[in-house]
Design a protein around this motif. Structure first.
Motif, PDB file in Angstrom:
ATOM      1  N   GLY A 100       0.783  -1.235   0.000  1.00 25.78           N
ATOM      2  CA  GLY A 100       0.000   0.000   0.000  1.00 25.78           C
ATOM      3  C   GLY A 100       0.811   1.278   0.000  1.00 25.78           C
ATOM      4  N   VAL A 101       2.121   1.176  -0.202  1.00 27.23           N
ATOM      5  CA  VAL A 101       2.952   2.377  -0.254  1.00 27.23           C
ATOM      6  C   VAL A 101       2.766   3.045  -1.624  1.00 27.23           C
ATOM      7  CG1 VAL A 101       5.308   3.277  -0.172  1.00 27.23           C
ATOM      8  CG2 VAL A 101       4.624   1.425   1.369  1.00 27.23           C
ATOM      9  N   VAL A 102       2.441   4.326  -1.623  1.00 27.49           N
ATOM     10  CA  VAL A 102       2.199   5.039  -2.885  1.00 27.49           C
ATOM     11  C   VAL A 102       3.376   5.931  -3.276  1.00 27.49           C
ATOM     12  CG1 VAL A 102      -0.306   4.972  -2.644  1.00 27.49           C
ATOM     13  CG2 VAL A 102       0.969   6.931  -1.708  1.00 27.49           C
ATOM     14  N   TYR A 103       4.236   6.246  -2.294  1.00 26.93           N
ATOM     15  CA  TYR A 103       5.442   7.009  -2.590  1.00 26.93           C
ATOM     16  C   TYR A 103       6.553   6.529  -1.660  1.00 26.93           C
ATOM     17  CZ  TYR A 103       8.888  10.693  -3.109  1.00 26.93           C
ATOM     18  OH  TYR A 103      10.060  11.366  -3.353  1.00 26.93           O
ATOM     19  N   ALA A 104       7.745   6.304  -2.240  1.00 27.27           N
ATOM     20  CA  ALA A 104       8.869   5.830  -1.431  1.00 27.27           C
ATOM     21  C   ALA A 104      10.167   6.460  -1.900  1.00 27.27           C
ATOM     22  CB  ALA A 104       8.977   4.305  -1.498  1.00 27.27           C
ATOM     23  N   GLU A 105      11.017   6.804  -0.941  1.00 25.65           N
ATOM     24  CA  GLU A 105      12.392   7.189  -1.221  1.00 25.65           C
ATOM     25  C   GLU A 105      13.287   6.120  -0.609  1.00 25.65           C
ATOM     26  OE1 GLU A 105      11.480  11.998  -1.203  1.00 25.65           O
ATOM     27  OE2 GLU A 105      12.986  11.205   0.176  1.00 25.65           O
ATOM     28  N   ILE A 106      14.007   5.424  -1.458  1.00 28.03           N
ATOM     29  CA  ILE A 106      14.822   4.287  -1.030  1.00 28.03           C
ATOM     30  C   ILE A 106      16.288   4.679  -1.088  1.00 28.03           C
ATOM     31  CG2 ILE A 106      15.347   1.858  -1.429  1.00 28.03           C
ATOM     32  CD1 ILE A 106      12.428   2.425  -0.646  1.00 28.03           C
ATOM     33  N   ARG A 107      16.985   4.479   0.017  1.00 29.80           N
ATOM     34  CA  ARG A 107      18.377   4.914   0.085  1.00 29.80           C
ATOM     35  C   ARG A 107      19.339   3.725   0.064  1.00 29.80           C
ATOM     36  NH1 ARG A 107      18.205   8.443   5.236  1.00 29.80           N
ATOM     37  NH2 ARG A 107      16.079   8.734   4.477  1.00 29.80           N
ATOM     38  N   TYR A 108      20.515   3.988  -0.416  1.00 33.17           N
ATOM     39  CA  TYR A 108      21.586   2.994  -0.452  1.00 33.17           C
ATOM     40  C   TYR A 108      22.884   3.737  -0.725  1.00 33.17           C
ATOM     41  CZ  TYR A 108      21.544   3.619  -5.475  1.00 33.17           C
ATOM     42  OH  TYR A 108      21.616   4.183  -6.725  1.00 33.17           O
ATOM     43  N   ALA A 109      24.003   3.077  -0.431  1.00 29.71           N
ATOM     44  CA  ALA A 109      25.322   3.673  -0.648  1.00 29.71           C
ATOM     45  C   ALA A 109      25.931   3.084  -1.912  1.00 29.71           C
ATOM     46  CB  ALA A 109      26.228   3.395   0.550  1.00 29.71           C
ATOM     47  N   PRO A 110      25.969   3.829  -3.010  1.00 27.94           N
ATOM     48  CA  PRO A 110      26.536   3.295  -4.263  1.00 27.94           C
ATOM     49  C   PRO A 110      27.949   2.747  -4.089  1.00 27.94           C
ATOM     50  CG  PRO A 110      25.418   5.384  -4.677  1.00 27.94           C
ATOM     51  CD  PRO A 110      25.456   5.203  -3.186  1.00 27.94           C
ATOM     52  N   GLU A 111      28.722   3.353  -3.201  1.00 26.62           N
ATOM     53  CA  GLU A 111      30.114   2.938  -3.015  1.00 26.62           C
ATOM     54  C   GLU A 111      30.251   1.504  -2.498  1.00 26.62           C
ATOM     55  OE1 GLU A 111      31.383   5.078   1.056  1.00 26.62           O
ATOM     56  OE2 GLU A 111      29.912   6.177  -0.124  1.00 26.62           O
ATOM     57  N   LEU A 112      29.159   0.945  -1.935  1.00 25.15           N
ATOM     58  CA  LEU A 112      29.214  -0.422  -1.419  1.00 25.15           C
ATOM     59  C   LEU A 112      28.988  -1.470  -2.507  1.00 25.15           C
ATOM     60  CD1 LEU A 112      27.222  -0.067   1.947  1.00 25.15           C
ATOM     61  CD2 LEU A 112      29.703   0.046   1.580  1.00 25.15           C
ATOM     62  N   HIS A 113      28.665  -1.032  -3.710  1.00 25.57           N
ATOM     63  CA  HIS A 113      28.282  -1.974  -4.765  1.00 25.57           C
ATOM     64  C   HIS A 113      29.262  -1.970  -5.944  1.00 25.57           C
ATOM     65  CE1 HIS A 113      24.473  -2.606  -2.675  1.00 25.57           C
ATOM     66  NE2 HIS A 113      24.493  -1.310  -2.454  1.00 25.57           N
ATOM     67  N   VAL A 114      30.496  -1.629  -5.653  1.00 22.31           N
ATOM     68  CA  VAL A 114      31.510  -1.554  -6.725  1.00 22.31           C
ATOM     69  C   VAL A 114      32.639  -2.565  -6.508  1.00 22.31           C
ATOM     70  CG1 VAL A 114      30.992   0.875  -7.204  1.00 22.31           C
ATOM     71  CG2 VAL A 114      32.755   0.299  -5.510  1.00 22.31           C
ATOM     72  N   GLN A 115      32.378  -3.592  -5.684  1.00 22.27           N
ATOM     73  CA  GLN A 115      33.424  -4.556  -5.343  1.00 22.27           C
ATOM     74  C   GLN A 115      33.878  -5.390  -6.543  1.00 22.27           C
ATOM     75  OE1 GLN A 115      31.790  -6.846  -2.102  1.00 22.27           O
ATOM     76  NE2 GLN A 115      31.438  -5.024  -0.842  1.00 22.27           N
ATOM     77  N   GLN A 116      33.009  -5.500  -7.559  1.00 25.19           N
ATOM     78  CA  GLN A 116      33.371  -6.288  -8.736  1.00 25.19           C
ATOM     79  C   GLN A 116      33.581  -5.394  -9.967  1.00 25.19           C
ATOM     80  OE1 GLN A 116      30.710  -9.614  -9.330  1.00 25.19           O
ATOM     81  NE2 GLN A 116      30.851 -10.238  -7.177  1.00 25.19           N
ATOM     82  N   GLY A 117      33.868  -4.124  -9.707  1.00 23.25           N
ATOM     83  CA  GLY A 117      34.293  -3.261 -10.799  1.00 23.25           C
ATOM     84  C   GLY A 117      33.256  -2.344 -11.400  1.00 23.25           C
ATOM     85  N   LEU A 118      32.026  -2.341 -10.864  1.00 15.58           N
ATOM     86  CA  LEU A 118      31.027  -1.422 -11.395  1.00 15.58           C
ATOM     87  C   LEU A 118      31.430   0.016 -11.104  1.00 15.58           C
ATOM     88  CD1 LEU A 118      27.545  -2.992 -10.474  1.00 15.58           C
ATOM     89  CD2 LEU A 118      28.674  -2.927 -12.696  1.00 15.58           C
ATOM     90  N   ALA A 119      31.085   0.915 -12.024  1.00 17.19           N
ATOM     91  CA  ALA A 119      31.239   2.342 -11.765  1.00 17.19           C
ATOM     92  C   ALA A 119      30.026   2.825 -10.971  1.00 17.19           C
ATOM     93  CB  ALA A 119      31.342   3.101 -13.089  1.00 17.19           C
ATOM     94  N   LEU A 120      30.197   3.915 -10.230  1.00  8.40           N
ATOM     95  CA  LEU A 120      29.095   4.446  -9.434  1.00  8.40           C
ATOM     96  C   LEU A 120      27.878   4.751 -10.300  1.00  8.40           C
ATOM     97  CD1 LEU A 120      31.089   6.877  -7.098  1.00  8.40           C
ATOM     98  CD2 LEU A 120      30.092   4.661  -6.472  1.00  8.40           C
ATOM     99  N   ASP A 121      28.120   5.303 -11.489  1.00  4.13           N
ATOM    100  CA  ASP A 121      27.007   5.608 -12.401  1.00  4.13           C
ATOM    101  C   ASP A 121      26.247   4.352 -12.802  1.00  4.13           C
ATOM    102  OD1 ASP A 121      29.196   7.731 -12.734  1.00  4.13           O
ATOM    103  OD2 ASP A 121      27.494   8.684 -13.747  1.00  4.13           O
ATOM    104  N   GLN A 122      26.954   3.251 -12.985  1.00  3.89           N
ATOM    105  CA  GLN A 122      26.306   1.997 -13.359  1.00  3.89           C
ATOM    106  C   GLN A 122      25.406   1.485 -12.237  1.00  3.89           C
ATOM    107  OE1 GLN A 122      30.160   0.049 -14.476  1.00  3.89           O
ATOM    108  NE2 GLN A 122      29.005  -0.655 -16.262  1.00  3.89           N
ATOM    109  N   VAL A 123      25.840   1.686 -10.995  1.00  9.84           N
ATOM    110  CA  VAL A 123      25.029   1.265  -9.853  1.00  9.84           C
ATOM    111  C   VAL A 123      23.716   2.048  -9.828  1.00  9.84           C
ATOM    112  CG1 VAL A 123      24.909   1.101  -7.340  1.00  9.84           C
ATOM    113  CG2 VAL A 123      27.075   0.631  -8.507  1.00  9.84           C
ATOM    114  N   VAL A 124      23.813   3.358  -9.972  1.00 12.52           N
ATOM    115  CA  VAL A 124      22.614   4.203  -9.948  1.00 12.52           C
ATOM    116  C   VAL A 124      21.675   3.837 -11.098  1.00 12.52           C
ATOM    117  CG1 VAL A 124      21.758   6.573 -10.115  1.00 12.52           C
ATOM    118  CG2 VAL A 124      23.844   6.086  -8.822  1.00 12.52           C
ATOM    119  N   ALA A 125      22.232   3.595 -12.270  1.00  8.58           N
ATOM    120  CA  ALA A 125      21.416   3.231 -13.429  1.00  8.58           C
ATOM    121  C   ALA A 125      20.724   1.887 -13.218  1.00  8.58           C
ATOM    122  CB  ALA A 125      22.284   3.187 -14.686  1.00  8.58           C
ATOM    123  N   ALA A 126      21.416   0.936 -12.594  1.00  6.32           N
ATOM    124  CA  ALA A 126      20.832  -0.382 -12.349  1.00  6.32           C
ATOM    125  C   ALA A 126      19.670  -0.293 -11.366  1.00  6.32           C
ATOM    126  CB  ALA A 126      21.896  -1.342 -11.820  1.00  6.32           C
TER     127      ALA A 126
END
Length: 359
Positions: A100-126
């Motif tokens: 029943g959530v109609v609006y959500a802001e979901i947070r995460y740290a892009p820097e935690l998702h680059v362990q296998q070589g992703l660029a920060l921009d790629q994380v945000v795009a994914a």
């Protein structure tokens, strides 16, 4: 006067809700973690989804910060490829819409998702692709935006702030800092907050959860945070007399007078020791004193919770009815990092009509 009727869970689930403080890496489905771990070769404490779900709950409830943080090693550990990140984001949007959530802001740290070589921009795009898919699969019943978090104990806070501004027209609503408060005060990240503000962006700040009033004061008065992540320790600046009357200190008065939103996460606060029970959680007093209080989930997997569950717990503990749920929901929608006309539309066309039908 008749006592307020505590709403049935079915009403709370179907009620339109707004979520401002929820971590992407804290809300995975256990079955998804099992699937992604098998693909990535990541070792888990259990490979049966139900057993894994129990392990997460037990570790988060253990009272041990070490065990609590270990849970994130497993969620972040399986979120290192575009496909995995997109799947997690898609399922997040689907799960919230189903609740029943109609609006959500979901947070995460892009820097935690680059362990296998992703660029920060790629994380945000994914993440953005996952949210797009989830919204579509949910029939457009939810609007989802990203909040990009910089970790206090790491270096690239300004880089994350610049990333948030760069993607603000592509699904990113604002900037945040998270991680250990003690030893990492908000003023260490002034350059990032100054940059966001000078670019006319939005920022929230984890403050007043594990640490007290100085953390809140710095977030508000030095960093100019638009919202406070948790902010539960503002209660330390409020004196309650024996007759029940309250006297606000200067900081508490400022936060209330300026209508600075408090992103409160009751179940999570019990696990981290910021509150001892739902009935004794400061949210009750703060709501009575008309602070800009909002209700949030923080980490749905670790806390075994949902927005419906958080409202059910609060309504039971404080005797709140749907009128209070509506007030808290409108508080959150007013506080969203969304243009005014879009906030107004959601309040007037989606939220208020639902409650009006039930009066």
């Amino acid at each position: 006067m008749e006592p307020t009727r505590v709403p049935p869970v079915e009403d709370l689930r179907s009620a339109p809700k707004v979520l401002l403080h929820d971590h992407l890496d804290g809300g995975l489905r256990p079955a998804t973690i099992v699937d992604l771990a098998a693909e990535a070769g990541h070792e888990l404490p259990a490979t049966d989804p139900q057993a894994l779900g129990r392990w997460f709950a037990e570790a988060a409830d253990s009272g041990s910060l070490v065990r609590y943080l270990e849970t994130f090693e497993h969620t972040v550990g399986v979120m290192q490829t575009p496909a995995a990140i997109t799947r997690v984001a898609r399922e997040c949007a689907e799960d919230l819409a189903a609740d029943g959530v109609v609006y959500a802001e979901i947070r995460y740290a892009p820097e935690l998702h680059v362990q296998q070589g992703l660029a920060l921009d790629q994380v945000v795009a994914a993440v953005e692709e996952g949210f797009r898919q989830g919204v579509e699969l949910s029939g457009g019943r939810i609007v989802v935006r990203q909040l990009l978090t910089a970790m206090r104990q790491a270096a690239p806070s300004l880089e994350i702030a610049e990333l948030a501004i760069r993607y603000r027209d592509r699904g990113v609503a604002g900037f945040d800092i998270a991680g250990p408060e003690a030893g990492y005060p908000p003023t260490r990240f002034l350059d990032a907050f100054d940059y966001v503000r000078q670019e006319n962006g939005h920022a929230t700040c984890h403050a007043g959860e594990a640490f007290g009033l100085p953390s809140i004061w710095e977030a508000v008065q030095w960093c100019g945070a638009d919202r406070l992540g948790h902010g539960v320790r503002i209660i330390d600046d409020i004196a309650v007399a024996e007759d029940g009357t309250s006297k606000l200190g200067l900081l508490a008065s400022y936060v209330r007078d300026k209508r600075i939103p408090l992103e409160m996460c009751p179940s999570s606060n019990l696990q981290t020791g910021a509150a001892t029970s739902i009935a004794e959680h400061p949210i009750g007093l703060l709501a009575d004193l008309r602070f800009r209080v909002t209700v949030n989930t923080d980490n749905r997997l670790m806390s075994g919770t949902s927005m419906t569950n958080e409202f059910a717990l609060l309504c039971e503990a404080f005797g709140w009815g749907l009128d209070k749920v509506e007030w808290l929901t409108v508080n959150a929608m007013k506080s969203a990092f969304l243009p005014y006309d879009e906030r107004y539309r959601l309040i007037m066309d989606v939220i208020k009509p639902w409650y009006a039908e039930r009066r």
